[in-house]
Scaffold this active site. Sequence first.
Site, PDB file in Angstrom:
ATOM      1  N   GLU A  37       0.749  -0.750   0.305  1.00 46.34           N
ATOM      2  CA  GLU A  37       0.131  -0.451  -0.175  1.00 46.34           C
ATOM      3  C   GLU A  37       0.818   1.146  -0.171  1.00 46.34           C
ATOM      4  OE1 GLU A  37      -3.721   2.051   2.561  1.00 46.34           O
ATOM      5  OE2 GLU A  37      -2.583   0.554   3.431  1.00 46.34           O
ATOM      6  N   ARG A 261       5.692 -12.623   9.512  1.00 44.13           N
ATOM      7  CA  ARG A 261       6.553 -11.483   9.236  1.00 44.13           C
ATOM      8  C   ARG A 261       7.676 -11.353   9.877  1.00 44.13           C
ATOM      9  NH1 ARG A 261       2.942  -6.603  11.238  1.00 44.13           N
ATOM     10  NH2 ARG A 261       4.700  -5.454  11.036  1.00 44.13           N
ATOM     11  N   LYS A 271       4.247   0.358  10.142  1.00 53.13           N
ATOM     12  CA  LYS A 271       3.855   1.701   9.502  1.00 53.13           C
ATOM     13  C   LYS A 271       3.521   3.370  10.053  1.00 53.13           C
ATOM     14  CE  LYS A 271       2.652  -0.003   4.930  1.00 53.13           C
ATOM     15  NZ  LYS A 271       2.661   0.714   3.598  1.00 53.13           N
TER      16      LYS A 271
END
Length: 553
Positions: A37, A261, A271
Amino acid sequence: MSIKEEKERSLHFIEEIVEADLKAGKHESILTRFPPEPNGYLHIGHAKSIVLNFGLAQKYGGATNLRFDDTNPVTEDTEYVDSIKNDVKWLGYNWVNEFYASDYFDTLYGYAEKLINKGLAYVDESSSEEMAEQKGTPTEPGRRNKFSERSIEENLRIFREMRDGKHPEGSMVLRAKIDMKSSNMLMRDPIIYRIKFAHHHRTGDKWCIYPMYDMAHGQSDSIENITHSVCTLEFVPHRELYDWFIDKLEIFPSKQYEFARLNLTYTVMSKRKLKLLVEEGFVSGWDDPRMPTISGLRRRGYTPKSIRDFCDRIGIAKRDNLIDVSLLEFFIRDHLNKIAERVMVVTDPLKVTVTNVPEGHIEECIIDNNPEDENSGSRLVPFDREIYIEKEDFLEDAPKKFFRLKPGGVVRLKGAYIIECDEVIKDENGEVIELKCHYIENSKSGQDTSGVRTKGVIHWVSQKHHVPAELRVYDRLFKEENVSAYEGDFKDLINENSLEIIKGYAEPSLKEATQDKKYQFMRNGYYVLDDNSTTEKLIFNKTVGLKDSWNKK
């Protein structure tokens, strides 16, 4: 990773799936995707996903798409798009297609109408609070409201009014009609479209309704014929919805697979949190060398190879774990040892006058650029009467096993001569401010016939010919190992001493330093020229020390 190492490494579970699919003839070749994104800069966690997706395609003769998941116009920006493309290329990968979820807005809208026509979606005018209450809890089933009983025709009419901007933002949403009793909360009639009167970085003001992540993600995979959609473990609950959409829309059956992850010690991988650090001034920007962003690591001096090797080493697992950042530092240290040019920089200078060098005399000393690389060549460094050494390389009352300089002792100057200390000069406070030494005849490096043996070698620079430089030395950005486990404000854990600025005295060859070169400041650490460095003011960032010293603190 070498071919031999690649063969010796056992397959991880996603490679096993790919090989089984290819062997069974399920796919002629594989097509993966990396779908960030564009709402921030990529970090080391994204690097793991990049290495995995592009690496799978490379290994099995497939390809990878770069797709920007740009379904939220409020948070996205072309600045982030450009930075993401730059980071992927820098890591050494090329994508076969560059796509955007916004490329499919018309198709996705058509999918939404298809669901409505099948009686599988409805417009809901409930408030967010009402919907949350109606959704139930993990132990109690949810219940539908009156809006779920609307006719197909009414739902189509109102949804088209939403598209045409006839209803205010937040007044209604489109929901999938699935199962309000499902044990998976995401299957309890999830929102799939919402109204947002916001300018989109690609489509402008064409749309005022935007698909939610689950309405765009799997469908975009399907549109592109992605064979293996690989994402992190937090998307496990989304897989059921991913498959539901593909089934009900009767589109290409992409498959989602999940892996753990990357969680790294002494930093954050969110983020949102990284953006807060930038916006609130805790760091200088997304590319601050203390940040775990790819741009921050690049500015600090990390190499693409070191990051790829690190990602290969930690592997692909099904359970989350916390990786010690010292492992990442091991890989950059190992790579820099092979490629970095050895140079001399003094940070805490002590003047040495070599008394038997005539005033004004300059002699060029030949120094190898990198003893690890026989093809790296050499350079000339000026040696004259007055030089600087590190203060710590002299001890007036030295212990027996101190092999550097002491009164009456000898030491070799790197690439130059053996010197012997004759006199110690102090100021009025008794602090040593200068040493008077002489060099041993016929002891020049590479030509030594003096017969004098030394056990110590120290670096030095010419007092007259040195180049001033600013050295930026970085420590951990956070004081706690597992920042994500902290229950308070994560900013409370910020290490206020994570940056130290030191004045350096560099050999003159560093006037020609470039950002693409890596340097080992002898007996200090690895450094790289900073982006903000100029010919008038050299700035170097410390990448990593010569040894792992963190565990000793």
